[in-house]
Motif scaffolding. Structure first.
Motif, short mmCIF file in Angstrom:
data_model
loop_
_atom_site.label_atom_id
_atom_site.label_comp_id
_atom_site.label_asym_id
_atom_site.label_seq_id
_atom_site.Cartn_x
_atom_site.Cartn_y
_atom_site.Cartn_z
N HIS A 68 43.94 30.10 51.62
CA HIS A 68 44.01 30.77 50.31
C HIS A 68 43.44 32.18 50.33
CE1 HIS A 68 39.77 29.85 49.66
NE2 HIS A 68 39.81 30.58 48.57
N ASP A 69 42.40 32.40 51.14
CA ASP A 69 41.77 33.73 51.16
C ASP A 69 42.01 34.45 52.48
OD1 ASP A 69 40.78 34.21 48.67
OD2 ASP A 69 38.69 33.73 49.13
N ARG A 72 41.68 38.14 52.49
CA ARG A 72 40.38 38.79 52.32
C ARG A 72 39.95 39.55 53.59
NH1 ARG A 72 38.91 39.84 47.32
NH2 ARG A 72 38.37 38.03 46.08
N HIS A 90 44.42 40.38 46.88
CA HIS A 90 44.17 39.72 48.16
C HIS A 90 45.04 38.48 48.37
CE1 HIS A 90 41.43 37.19 45.72
NE2 HIS A 90 41.61 36.28 46.65
N HIS A 123 46.44 31.71 43.07
CA HIS A 123 45.08 31.18 43.01
C HIS A 123 44.12 32.14 42.32
CE1 HIS A 123 43.73 33.57 46.57
NE2 HIS A 123 42.52 33.31 46.12
N ASP A 147 38.87 26.47 44.44
CA ASP A 147 38.33 27.81 44.64
C ASP A 147 37.18 28.08 43.65
OD1 ASP A 147 38.27 30.39 45.74
OD2 ASP A 147 39.68 31.18 44.28
FE LIG Z 1 40.76 34.20 46.69
#
Ligand SMILES: [Fe+2]
Length: 272
Positions: A68-69, A72, A90, A123, A147
């Motif tokens: 999900h990240d 980043r 992001h 998300h 999250d």
């Molecule tokens: Fe995120």
């Protein structure tokens, strides 16, 4: 699917390791995101199990937490910030990273790839699109909850005054502790506020409480309460008129939401 998930974990670990650097300030950010990835992966899996999803869907949820990240890391290495408005979104960036660099996207079925991309894309958006339905909606909601639960863990220590100074630069507050009047008004009415109007540290704390209204499953909310995240934010709010009204409303909402069962049969019946 299990073997594929294992390969994806290995890839993600290697990917995150590419961003390890001697720069201690950059490493603070990278470490936070690496840890957050691990926790959200585990929470997404646990929540999917709680919802009695099939083993396939539990693994798909785990995959969503894992990636999900992913955006980043590229975001921080290019822009040196985690602020989307000062760089780029992001989640959208993460989808680019997956398409360009993750070698196993093509091994997913078309439906699973769609669900993965959809849940990741939404998300971090203010809302899931109103036309979302069925499994897309289910997984998008699941990932947002996983999250959020972990974001409370990440942010919680920085509420303590002695730790606030150690907060990484990107988490430091800008100005005063008081909450802006329009945020108090929204909180007292149990409504969402316009996050773009965030001004003070007090506003930021209040927004963390407004997230509660955006939690989808009672399971998630119960964990937030049990772990003391919500009470801790409340304890650090300034004493201003209207705050207590908002707090009372919030607890009443939480009680009701936690008492209701998490039933996902509606999403599952309605296949997209
Ligand atoms: Fe995120």
């Amino acid at each position: 699917m299990k073997e594929l998930l294992r390969k994806m974990h290995t890839w993600m670990t290697g990917y995150m390791n590419q961003f390890v650097t001697d720069d201690e300030e950059v490493m603070q950010g990278i470490r936070i995101k690496t840890e957050h990835t691990g926790y959200v992966t585990a929470i997404a899996r646990e929540l999917a199990q709680h919802l009695s999803l099939s083993e396939h869907d539990v693994q798909l949820a785990e995959m969503m937490g894992l990636f999900h990240d992913v955006g980043r890391f590229r975001q921080y290495s290019i822009y040196k910030t985690f602020n989307d408005s000062q760089s780029e979104d992001h989640a959208d960036l993460g989808l680019k990273v997956l398409a360009e660099e993750m070698p196993y996207m093509g091994d997913l079925s078309a439906e699973d790839a769609d669900l993965l991309c959809y849940a990741i894309k939404y998300h971090n958006k203010k809302e899931i699109p109103a036309d979302a339905a069925g499994r897309r909606l289910l997984f998008a909601r699941l990932l947002r909850d996983a999250d959020k639960l972990d974001i409370y863990r990440v942010l919680s220590p920085f509420l303590d005054p002695e730790k606030a100074d150690q907060a990484p630069r990107f988490m430091k507050a800008k100005s005063t502790d008081l909450i802006s009047p329009e945020f108090i008004k929204a909180f007292a009415a149990g409504e969402q506020a316009d996050y773009r109007k965030l001004k003070t540290l007090g506003d930021r704390r209040l927004v963390r409480l407004l997230w509660v209204y955006d939690v989808n499953f009672g399971w998630t909310l119960k964990k937030m309460v049990e772990r003391g995240y919500i009470q801790k934010v409340i304890d650090h709010l300034p004493e201003q008129e209207g705050v207590q009204t908002g707090v009372d409303r919030l607890w009443a909402y939480i009680e009701k939401k936690c008492a209701a069962a998490d039933d996902v049969s509606a999403y599952i019946k309605e296949r997209i």
